[in-house]
Design an enzyme around this catalytic site. Structure first.
Site, PDB file in Angstrom:
ATOM      1  N   GLN A 134      23.875 -17.342  50.549  1.00 54.76           N
ATOM      2  CA  GLN A 134      24.933 -17.984  49.773  1.00 54.76           C
ATOM      3  C   GLN A 134      26.298 -17.450  50.192  1.00 54.76           C
ATOM      4  O   GLN A 134      26.577 -16.262  50.085  1.00 54.76           O
ATOM      5  CB  GLN A 134      24.741 -17.739  48.280  1.00 54.76           C
ATOM      6  CG  GLN A 134      25.792 -18.448  47.443  1.00 54.76           C
ATOM      7  CD  GLN A 134      25.563 -18.260  45.977  1.00 54.76           C
ATOM      8  OE1 GLN A 134      24.757 -17.451  45.561  1.00 54.76           O
ATOM      9  NE2 GLN A 134      26.288 -19.012  45.164  1.00 54.76           N
TER      10      GLN A 134
ATOM     11  N   GLN B 291      24.713 -22.256  53.573  1.00 58.62           N
ATOM     12  CA  GLN B 291      24.209 -22.415  52.210  1.00 58.62           C
ATOM     13  C   GLN B 291      25.372 -22.453  51.230  1.00 58.62           C
ATOM     14  O   GLN B 291      26.299 -21.651  51.307  1.00 58.62           O
ATOM     15  CB  GLN B 291      23.265 -21.263  51.863  1.00 58.62           C
ATOM     16  CG  GLN B 291      22.666 -21.382  50.467  1.00 58.62           C
ATOM     17  CD  GLN B 291      21.549 -20.387  50.221  1.00 58.62           C
ATOM     18  OE1 GLN B 291      21.026 -19.795  51.163  1.00 58.62           O
ATOM     19  NE2 GLN B 291      21.171 -20.210  48.969  1.00 58.62           N
ATOM     20  N   ASP B 292      25.313 -23.399  50.274  1.00 58.90           N
ATOM     21  CA  ASP B 292      26.315 -23.499  49.206  1.00 58.90           C
ATOM     22  C   ASP B 292      27.730 -23.666  49.758  1.00 58.90           C
ATOM     23  O   ASP B 292      28.651 -22.942  49.379  1.00 58.90           O
ATOM     24  CB  ASP B 292      26.255 -22.260  48.298  1.00 58.90           C
ATOM     25  CG  ASP B 292      24.947 -22.151  47.526  1.00 58.90           C
ATOM     26  OD1 ASP B 292      24.747 -21.123  46.882  1.00 58.90           O
ATOM     27  OD2 ASP B 292      24.126 -23.082  47.585  1.00 58.90           O
TER      28      ASP B 292
ATOM     29  N   ASP C 154      21.336 -26.477  49.667  1.00 57.66           N
ATOM     30  CA  ASP C 154      22.142 -26.759  48.468  1.00 57.66           C
ATOM     31  C   ASP C 154      23.631 -26.783  48.799  1.00 57.66           C
ATOM     32  O   ASP C 154      24.464 -26.275  48.047  1.00 57.66           O
ATOM     33  CB  ASP C 154      21.893 -25.697  47.383  1.00 57.66           C
ATOM     34  CG  ASP C 154      20.430 -25.543  47.026  1.00 57.66           C
ATOM     35  OD1 ASP C 154      19.652 -26.480  47.263  1.00 57.66           O
ATOM     36  OD2 ASP C 154      20.056 -24.464  46.521  1.00 57.66           O
TER      37      ASP C 154
ATOM     38  N   ARG D  77      17.706 -31.279  45.257  1.00 61.00           N
ATOM     39  CA  ARG D  77      16.714 -30.677  44.375  1.00 61.00           C
ATOM     40  C   ARG D  77      17.421 -30.279  43.078  1.00 61.00           C
ATOM     41  O   ARG D  77      18.638 -30.069  43.052  1.00 61.00           O
ATOM     42  CB  ARG D  77      16.034 -29.473  45.027  1.00 61.00           C
ATOM     43  CG  ARG D  77      16.966 -28.323  45.397  1.00 61.00           C
ATOM     44  CD  ARG D  77      16.172 -27.150  45.953  1.00 61.00           C
ATOM     45  NE  ARG D  77      17.045 -26.025  46.297  1.00 61.00           N
ATOM     46  CZ  ARG D  77      16.599 -24.783  46.457  1.00 61.00           C
ATOM     47  NH1 ARG D  77      15.304 -24.513  46.290  1.00 61.00           N
ATOM     48  NH2 ARG D  77      17.434 -23.805  46.774  1.00 61.00           N
TER      49      ARG D  77
END
Length: 230
Positions: A32, A44-45, A66, A134
């Site tokens: 993240q 990520q993120d 994500d 998700r």
């Protein structure tokens, strides 16, 4: 171009940006690493759409896990959403929307955009699986409408967060997408997944209704499409 870890956050109302790149260079190994709450390039993120109404037009957004996430009420139009190569055996998820209560107005509406693999992922399409989203929170809500979905998108379309968590309470929808990743025959069979059969259903998530864009976007000077053109 800005390059660092967790470098910019935008909390105020009325923020707008154009013709600028915010890039997070932490790489997939750092997991993240938020590039910006209104951000574009990372792993990520990448883009944290934290809260409130937001609108993105003709943006390039890249990432792995994500990489569009948060609990804002957000419309994306005419964007390039590019999935990158992550860690070995890592599954890619484009969205992780975080609506916590059924009566919250928040959600993601992605329209007229191109969803495909970035150059580093192209050789690994058969071994790296990518999904539209998700459920980060119990009432996660995301719709994809009139987008070009390339073969980067798995036939199932969507991925569980943790076994059966939120599969009854989430709201995921698709409407008139096209391209090799848009086929619906093998999509998930969750109670919360919907294929919109008419424009009346889909128009609940257009700019004019979902984020009331007709009331505030004209003053920004940003081009937008109020409806879905159907």
């Amino acid at each position: 171009m800005f390059a660092n870890k967790n470098l910019v956050a935008v909390n105020g109302r009325g923020f707008s940006a154009r013709d600028i790149t915010f890039q997070n260079t932490a790489g997939p190994e750092k997991h993240q690493a938020v590039a910006l709450r209104c951000a574009m390039k990372g792993y990520q993120d990448t883009l944290y759409t934290h809260i409130m109404r937001q609108f993105y037009r003709e943006c390039t957004i890249t990432g792995t896990v994500d990489f569009i996430f948060g609990d804002g009420t957000v419309v994306f139009q005419n964007c390039q959403i590019l999935v990158k190569k992550g860690l070995p055996d890592q599954k890619n998820t484009i969205t992780a929307q975080g609506r916590k209560e059924a009566d919250q107005p928040s959600g993601f509406s992605i329209q007229f955009s191109n969803i495909s693999a970035d150059a580093d992922l192209v050789p690994y399409l058969n071994t790296t699986h990518t999904y539209l989203g998700r459920p980060w929170k119990q009432y996660s809500r995301t719709v994809f409408m009139r987008n070009n979905l390339s073969d980067v998108v798995r036939p199932e379309g969507w991925l569980e967060w943790n076994t059966t968590f939120a599969l009854d309470t989430l709201f995921y929808g698709e409407f008139l997408n096209y391209g090799p990743g848009s086929g619906l025959s093998s999509r998930v069979k969750w109670p919360g997944y919907h294929v919109f059969n008419n424009s009346d259903q889909a128009n609940n998530f257009n700019v004019s209704q979902f984020i009331e864009g007709n009331l505030w976007l004209p003053s920004t000077g940003v081009t937008f499409t109020a409806g879905l053109g159907v």
